[in-house]
Design a protein around this motif. Structure first.
Motif, mmCIF file in Angstrom:
data_model
loop_
_atom_site.group_PDB
_atom_site.id
_atom_site.type_symbol
_atom_site.label_atom_id
_atom_site.label_comp_id
_atom_site.label_asym_id
_atom_site.label_seq_id
_atom_site.Cartn_x
_atom_site.Cartn_y
_atom_site.Cartn_z
ATOM 1 N N ILE A 168 -10.415 -3.326 5.480
ATOM 2 C CA ILE A 168 -9.931 -4.284 4.193
ATOM 3 C C ILE A 168 -8.477 -4.554 4.158
ATOM 4 N N GLU A 169 -8.323 -6.148 4.039
ATOM 5 C CA GLU A 169 -6.705 -6.583 3.768
ATOM 6 C C GLU A 169 -6.448 -6.478 2.459
ATOM 7 N N PHE A 170 -4.979 -5.695 2.502
ATOM 8 C CA PHE A 170 -4.541 -4.739 1.750
ATOM 9 C C PHE A 170 -4.303 -6.248 0.588
ATOM 10 N N TYR A 171 -3.926 -7.376 0.640
ATOM 11 C CA TYR A 171 -3.784 -7.899 -0.191
ATOM 12 C C TYR A 171 -4.408 -8.789 -0.714
ATOM 13 N N THR A 172 -5.678 -9.576 -0.247
ATOM 14 C CA THR A 172 -6.464 -10.301 -1.119
ATOM 15 C C THR A 172 -7.564 -8.906 -0.795
ATOM 16 N N GLY A 173 -7.916 -7.927 -0.300
ATOM 17 C CA GLY A 173 -8.530 -7.197 -0.676
ATOM 18 C C GLY A 173 -8.201 -5.574 -1.665
ATOM 19 N N ALA A 174 -7.372 -6.116 -2.055
ATOM 20 C CA ALA A 174 -6.659 -4.875 -3.132
ATOM 21 C C ALA A 174 -5.479 -5.241 -4.623
ATOM 22 N N ILE A 175 -4.819 -6.340 -3.672
ATOM 23 C CA ILE A 175 -3.860 -6.459 -4.485
ATOM 24 C C ILE A 175 -4.239 -7.199 -5.706
ATOM 25 N N GLN A 176 -4.517 -8.701 -4.995
ATOM 26 C CA GLN A 176 -5.361 -9.906 -6.052
ATOM 27 C C GLN A 176 -6.363 -9.748 -6.706
ATOM 28 N N PRO A 177 -7.353 -9.109 -6.602
ATOM 29 C CA PRO A 177 -8.318 -8.070 -7.165
ATOM 30 C C PRO A 177 -7.283 -7.395 -8.845
ATOM 31 N N GLU A 249 -2.456 3.694 -11.478
ATOM 32 C CA GLU A 249 -2.929 3.912 -9.457
ATOM 33 C C GLU A 249 -2.665 2.431 -9.114
ATOM 34 N N GLU A 250 -3.408 1.624 -10.062
ATOM 35 C CA GLU A 250 -3.030 -0.215 -10.277
ATOM 36 C C GLU A 250 -1.299 0.370 -9.342
ATOM 37 N N ILE A 251 -0.615 0.089 -10.567
ATOM 38 C CA ILE A 251 0.361 0.189 -10.261
ATOM 39 C C ILE A 251 0.913 0.997 -9.392
ATOM 40 N N ALA A 252 0.891 1.691 -9.041
ATOM 41 C CA ALA A 252 1.066 3.318 -6.960
ATOM 42 C C ALA A 252 0.477 2.195 -6.208
ATOM 43 N N LEU A 253 -0.184 1.209 -6.287
ATOM 44 C CA LEU A 253 -1.114 0.031 -4.875
ATOM 45 C C LEU A 253 0.086 -0.923 -5.198
ATOM 46 N N ILE A 254 0.109 -1.407 -6.014
ATOM 47 C CA ILE A 254 1.454 -2.365 -6.283
ATOM 48 C C ILE A 254 2.730 -2.097 -5.465
ATOM 49 N N ALA A 266 -1.740 -8.084 6.452
ATOM 50 C CA ALA A 266 -2.431 -6.964 7.245
ATOM 51 C C ALA A 266 -3.056 -6.161 6.346
ATOM 52 N N LYS A 267 -4.037 -5.387 6.619
ATOM 53 C CA LYS A 267 -4.617 -4.612 6.636
ATOM 54 C C LYS A 267 -4.740 -3.128 5.695
ATOM 55 N N LEU A 268 -5.167 -2.321 5.132
ATOM 56 C CA LEU A 268 -4.807 -0.947 4.375
ATOM 57 C C LEU A 268 -3.986 0.161 5.634
ATOM 58 N N GLY A 269 -5.331 0.123 6.571
ATOM 59 C CA GLY A 269 -5.768 1.125 7.614
ATOM 60 C C GLY A 269 -3.547 0.822 8.482
ATOM 61 N N GLU A 270 -3.286 -0.301 8.347
ATOM 62 C CA GLU A 270 -2.302 -0.538 9.312
ATOM 63 C C GLU A 270 -1.379 -0.144 8.548
ATOM 64 N N SER A 271 -1.160 -0.515 7.327
ATOM 65 C CA SER A 271 0.105 -0.423 6.181
ATOM 66 C C SER A 271 0.488 1.236 5.824
ATOM 67 N N LYS A 272 -0.361 2.150 6.177
ATOM 68 C CA LYS A 272 -0.262 3.662 6.975
ATOM 69 C C LYS A 272 0.116 4.279 5.681
ATOM 70 N N ILE A 273 -1.154 3.422 4.729
ATOM 71 C CA ILE A 273 -1.159 4.393 2.706
ATOM 72 C C ILE A 273 -2.039 5.368 3.313
ATOM 73 N N THR A 274 -1.924 5.966 2.555
ATOM 74 C CA THR A 274 -2.577 7.787 2.272
ATOM 75 C C THR A 274 -3.876 7.249 1.122
ATOM 76 N N GLU A 275 -4.715 8.076 1.805
ATOM 77 C CA GLU A 275 -6.440 8.385 1.061
ATOM 78 C C GLU A 275 -6.127 8.127 0.303
ATOM 79 N N ARG A 276 -5.681 9.861 0.077
ATOM 80 C CA ARG A 276 -5.374 9.896 -2.294
ATOM 81 C C ARG A 276 -4.989 9.111 -2.440
ATOM 82 N N LEU A 277 -4.218 8.088 -2.128
ATOM 83 C CA LEU A 277 -3.643 6.911 -3.173
ATOM 84 C C LEU A 277 -4.867 6.177 -3.083
#
Length: 460
Positions: A168-177, A249-254, A266-277
């Motif tokens: 999933i794209e980090f911006y369009t799939g997570a941040i913009q929502p 959790e939303e603030i942490a994601l931003i 960038a996609k979520l996987g490419e951003s090296k964030i953890t699944e826990r986040l």
């Protein structure tokens, strides 16, 4: 010190705007009711339009100040403002025309109808600005909205699929929502509070009247993040404290998005964030507790008849065909009374025989209830004989056998039951066996022993 006066007067616009509507609609009504007797009612009609014109002028002025101080764009308000000024001019003009007329003015009702139409258009556009263009249509079913050509944005809480979330794209799939749900109502192309638009990546990069709000890989310098974590009573905290606040959790994601480069590709996987986040955002595929099969509803007179027999009978929720049946007021219920429930066998999902006179013979009857989910046999003469027949209840989840003579060995017949989740067996011989882990279901016996604590031996 007095700079607040004009913005404050602008904020009175939603109050003032109702005055001309009331006066002018009242005047138009009088025209249609007493147009032929205008000479008799001329003074009250003239007064209605005079007061309407004055209040329309005040509403127009406050509306203009509201537009200037609250971040609305000209394209958003121009037609509403123009029609508001037109309403003012027509109201005052009609008052002057009526005041100078000796006899009933020509085409008076037509003039009143034209003014009323303009008032309605002005009010409609004002409602769109205040509540959004979809104020009336957003409550319609999605299918009907699509039929009407309505474009509606998704402001539902962010949900991510557990499978392949890395793609999933980090911006369009997570941040913009997240921004759509928490910020877009004040920061969009039609309402630019602080000259800031948060409806697109390009607009976010542009920033607002105080400059850029996003500095890639530096969340401490990014107002998009820092304003979210200010105390709610701070004047720079966003969103304002009277608005919906984003979850932590939303603030942490931003913050993580900014730290990893704030890219729109960038996609979520490419951003090296953890699944826990992102775990709090995974879709919860919760299965309904009761069956989802389609069956007919039991007629109301049949339910009434059950109650007349002594059962406590009610639907589990409004509109559902499923019934909850209890013998709390029918303790004399016995095996021979089963025929009273026969008509509702498909609708019963909750059945409580606690403290009744049933025996093991009734288990064979219970096994014929296809949608039974909760069964209570506590404080009865049931001993567990015939429990293997309950395997036929493919939706049974909870079984209560408290204060019965059901032995541990009888429960083995239910081991491997396809849906059974828990058996409550307080004060039974099964509870005394101590070997509960061998079953596919959880056996709740109530024999809970807490480990001793060091503080238990302290004498105060």
């Amino acid at each position: 010190m007095i700079n607040f006066i004009l913005p404050l007067f602008g904020r009175f616009h939603p109050v003032l705007v109702h005055l001309p509507i009331g006066f002018l609609v009242f005047g138009v009504i009088l025209i249609f009711l007493f147009g032929k007797k205008y000479e008799t009612y001329s003074q009250i009609i003239q007064l209605a339009f005079l007061l309407g014109g004055i209040s329309a002028l005040l509403a127009s002025l406050s509306g203009f100040l509201h537009y200037q101080n609250e971040g609305y764009t000209w394209d958003t308000v121009k037609f509403h403002l123009i029609l508001g000024i037109l309403t003012t001019l027509l109201s005052c003009g009609l008052w002057y025309h009526l005041k100078k007329a000796v006899l009933t003015p020509v085409h008076l009702r037509i003039k009143g109808a034209v003014l009323l139409t303009i008032i309605m258009l002005t009010g409609h556009l004002g409602g769109n600005i205040t509540h959004g263009e979809g104020y009336f249509t957003e409550v319609l079913p999605p299918e009907l909205q699509s039929l009407l050509g309505v474009e509606f944005s998704n402001t539902e809480p962010l949900e991510l699929p557990y499978e392949n979330w890395e793609e999933i794209e980090f911006y369009t799939g997570a941040i913009q929502p997240i921004l759509d749900q928490n910020c877009i109502s004040c920061h969009n192309p039609k309402k630019l509070k602080g000259e800031l638009d948060l409806s697109s990546f390009k607009a976010i990069q542009k920033g607002g009247e105080e400059g850029k709000i996003l500095v890639a890989k530096n969340f401490e310098e990014s107002a998009l993040f820092t304003r979210l974590v200010l105390p709610e009573d701070h004047e720079d905290h966003m969103p304002p404290k009277d608005k919906r606040q984003p979850r932590k959790e939303e603030i942490a994601l931003i913050k993580a998005w900014i730290e990893t480069g704030a890219s729109d590709k960038a996609k979520l996987g490419e951003s090296k964030i953890t699944e826990r986040l992102i775990e709090p955002f995974f879709k919860k595929n919760e299965k309904p507790f009761y069956p989802t099969v389609e069956i007919s509803m039991l007629p109301l007179d049949s339910i009434a008849k059950l109650r007349d027999h002594g059962f406590f009978a009610e639907v589990i929720k409004e509109g559902s065909p499923f019934l909850s049946i209890s013998c709390v007021n029918f303790p004399e219920f016995s095996d021979s009374d089963w025929y009273l429930l026969q008509a509702a066998k498909d609708q019963i999902v909750y059945l409580d025989f606690t403290e009744t006179e049933i025996t093991d013979a009734i288990v064979e009857k219970i096994a014929m209830l296809p949608n039974l989910t909760v069964l209570k046999l506590s404080k009865t003469a049931v001993s567990g004989a015939g429990f293997e027949k309950l395997v036929s209840n493919k939706n049974l989840k909870l079984l209560y056998i408290n204060d019965t003579k059901v032995g541990f060995e009888k429960l083995g017949a239910l081991d491997g039951h396809p849906t059974l989740e828990k058996i409550f067996a307080f004060n039974t011989s099964a509870a005394d066996s101590g070997n509960y882990s061998q079953f596919s279901f959880h056996l709740e016996t109530g024999n809970l022993n807490l480990p001793p604590l060091a503080t238990d031996t302290i004498v105060y």
